[in-house]
Every structure is written in C-alpha cells, then in structure tokens.
Scaffold this motif. Structure first.
Motif, mmCIF file in Angstrom:
data_model
loop_
_atom_site.group_PDB
_atom_site.id
_atom_site.type_symbol
_atom_site.label_atom_id
_atom_site.label_comp_id
_atom_site.label_asym_id
_atom_site.label_seq_id
_atom_site.Cartn_x
_atom_site.Cartn_y
_atom_site.Cartn_z
ATOM 1 N N TYR A 188 -56.216 31.470 -70.817
ATOM 2 C CA TYR A 188 -55.234 32.380 -69.659
ATOM 3 C C TYR A 188 -53.856 32.570 -70.477
ATOM 4 O O TYR A 188 -53.157 33.745 -70.419
ATOM 5 N N TYR A 189 -53.258 31.252 -70.474
ATOM 6 C CA TYR A 189 -51.901 30.919 -70.849
ATOM 7 C C TYR A 189 -51.794 31.570 -72.449
ATOM 8 O O TYR A 189 -50.725 32.092 -72.781
ATOM 9 N N ALA A 190 -52.738 31.552 -73.205
ATOM 10 C CA ALA A 190 -52.631 32.043 -74.539
ATOM 11 C C ALA A 190 -52.267 33.689 -74.548
ATOM 12 O O ALA A 190 -51.614 34.235 -75.133
ATOM 13 N N LEU A 191 -53.555 34.322 -73.645
ATOM 14 C CA LEU A 191 -53.162 35.651 -73.323
ATOM 15 C C LEU A 191 -51.692 35.862 -72.859
ATOM 16 O O LEU A 191 -51.085 37.194 -73.014
ATOM 17 N N LEU A 192 -51.340 35.072 -72.009
ATOM 18 C CA LEU A 192 -49.931 35.285 -71.288
ATOM 19 C C LEU A 192 -48.874 35.274 -72.323
ATOM 20 O O LEU A 192 -48.034 36.274 -72.239
ATOM 21 N N PHE A 193 -48.872 34.104 -73.218
ATOM 22 C CA PHE A 193 -47.887 34.155 -74.322
ATOM 23 C C PHE A 193 -48.162 35.488 -75.072
ATOM 24 O O PHE A 193 -46.949 35.829 -75.858
ATOM 25 N N PHE A 194 -49.188 35.903 -75.532
ATOM 26 C CA PHE A 194 -49.294 37.166 -76.359
ATOM 27 C C PHE A 194 -48.873 38.356 -75.826
ATOM 28 O O PHE A 194 -48.128 38.950 -76.574
ATOM 29 N N ILE A 195 -48.888 38.497 -74.451
ATOM 30 C CA ILE A 195 -48.301 39.633 -73.678
ATOM 31 C C ILE A 195 -46.683 39.379 -73.732
ATOM 32 O O ILE A 195 -46.320 40.509 -74.120
ATOM 33 N N VAL A 217 -51.403 29.134 -82.180
ATOM 34 C CA VAL A 217 -51.807 27.835 -81.663
ATOM 35 C C VAL A 217 -52.705 27.590 -80.734
ATOM 36 O O VAL A 217 -53.857 26.961 -80.560
ATOM 37 N N ILE A 218 -52.278 28.273 -79.591
ATOM 38 C CA ILE A 218 -53.164 28.007 -78.200
ATOM 39 C C ILE A 218 -54.382 28.613 -78.428
ATOM 40 O O ILE A 218 -55.233 28.186 -77.937
ATOM 41 N N PHE A 219 -54.247 29.907 -79.153
ATOM 42 C CA PHE A 219 -55.671 30.577 -79.146
ATOM 43 C C PHE A 219 -56.689 29.703 -80.034
ATOM 44 O O PHE A 219 -57.755 29.653 -79.716
ATOM 45 N N LEU A 220 -56.102 28.983 -81.329
ATOM 46 C CA LEU A 220 -56.834 28.213 -82.013
ATOM 47 C C LEU A 220 -57.393 26.949 -81.303
ATOM 48 O O LEU A 220 -58.605 26.579 -81.534
ATOM 49 N N VAL A 221 -56.607 26.397 -80.462
ATOM 50 C CA VAL A 221 -57.127 25.226 -79.823
ATOM 51 C C VAL A 221 -58.114 25.796 -78.797
ATOM 52 O O VAL A 221 -59.049 24.968 -78.627
ATOM 53 N N ALA A 222 -57.816 26.689 -78.058
ATOM 54 C CA ALA A 222 -58.742 27.439 -77.100
ATOM 55 C C ALA A 222 -60.164 27.405 -77.698
ATOM 56 O O ALA A 222 -61.195 27.141 -77.327
ATOM 57 N N LEU A 223 -60.337 28.198 -79.072
ATOM 58 C CA LEU A 223 -61.422 28.417 -79.618
ATOM 59 C C LEU A 223 -62.106 27.347 -80.154
ATOM 60 O O LEU A 223 -63.353 27.015 -79.956
ATOM 61 N N ILE A 224 -61.345 26.397 -80.637
ATOM 62 C CA ILE A 224 -62.057 24.959 -81.261
ATOM 63 C C ILE A 224 -62.668 24.242 -80.115
ATOM 64 O O ILE A 224 -63.698 23.624 -80.098
ATOM 65 N N MET A 225 -62.031 24.189 -78.645
ATOM 66 C CA MET A 225 -62.564 23.730 -77.436
ATOM 67 C C MET A 225 -63.738 24.085 -77.177
ATOM 68 O O MET A 225 -64.659 23.339 -76.761
ATOM 69 N N GLY A 226 -63.798 25.524 -77.289
ATOM 70 C CA GLY A 226 -64.965 26.275 -76.898
ATOM 71 C C GLY A 226 -66.097 25.791 -77.787
ATOM 72 O O GLY A 226 -67.261 25.788 -77.325
#
Length: 53
Positions: free
Chosen positions: A3-10, A40-49
């Motif tokens: 959610y925060y990654a998408l918020l930063f992207f917007i 960076v946040i997207f990659l972290v979320a992807l790796i965590m998933g």
C-alpha cells in the motif's frame, strides 16, 4: 507495505506532472527521489511475498 509503495508511486507521478510541466522545478527532483523509494519498497514487498510462499 505494498500500500505504501503504491502511495509513494502516486505521489511521485503527481510530483512529476508538476515538475515536468514547468509549474515547479523542484518537484522533478522530488519525483525522482519518490520514484526510487517506490522501486525499493516494491522490490522489498515482492521479495517478502516470494519468501512467504
């Protein structure tokens, strides 16, 4: 966290629209920073998933 990654992207897209449109020159720099934070946040979320599987 995604959610925060998408918020930063917007926010980065909005800042880029203002910065590249000539409204505020400083917004372009902010957009670049926010974009890299998003990546960076997207990659972290992807790796965590992938790790949770």
């Amino acid at each position: 966290m995604l959610y925060y990654a998408l918020l930063f992207f917007i926010i980065a897209i909005i800042a880029a629209a203002f910065g590249f449109g000539g409204i505020a020159a400083g917004a372009a720099g902010i957009a670049k920073i926010l974009f890299f934070i998003f990546v960076v946040i997207f990659l972290v979320a992807l790796i965590m998933g992938l790790v949770r599987r």
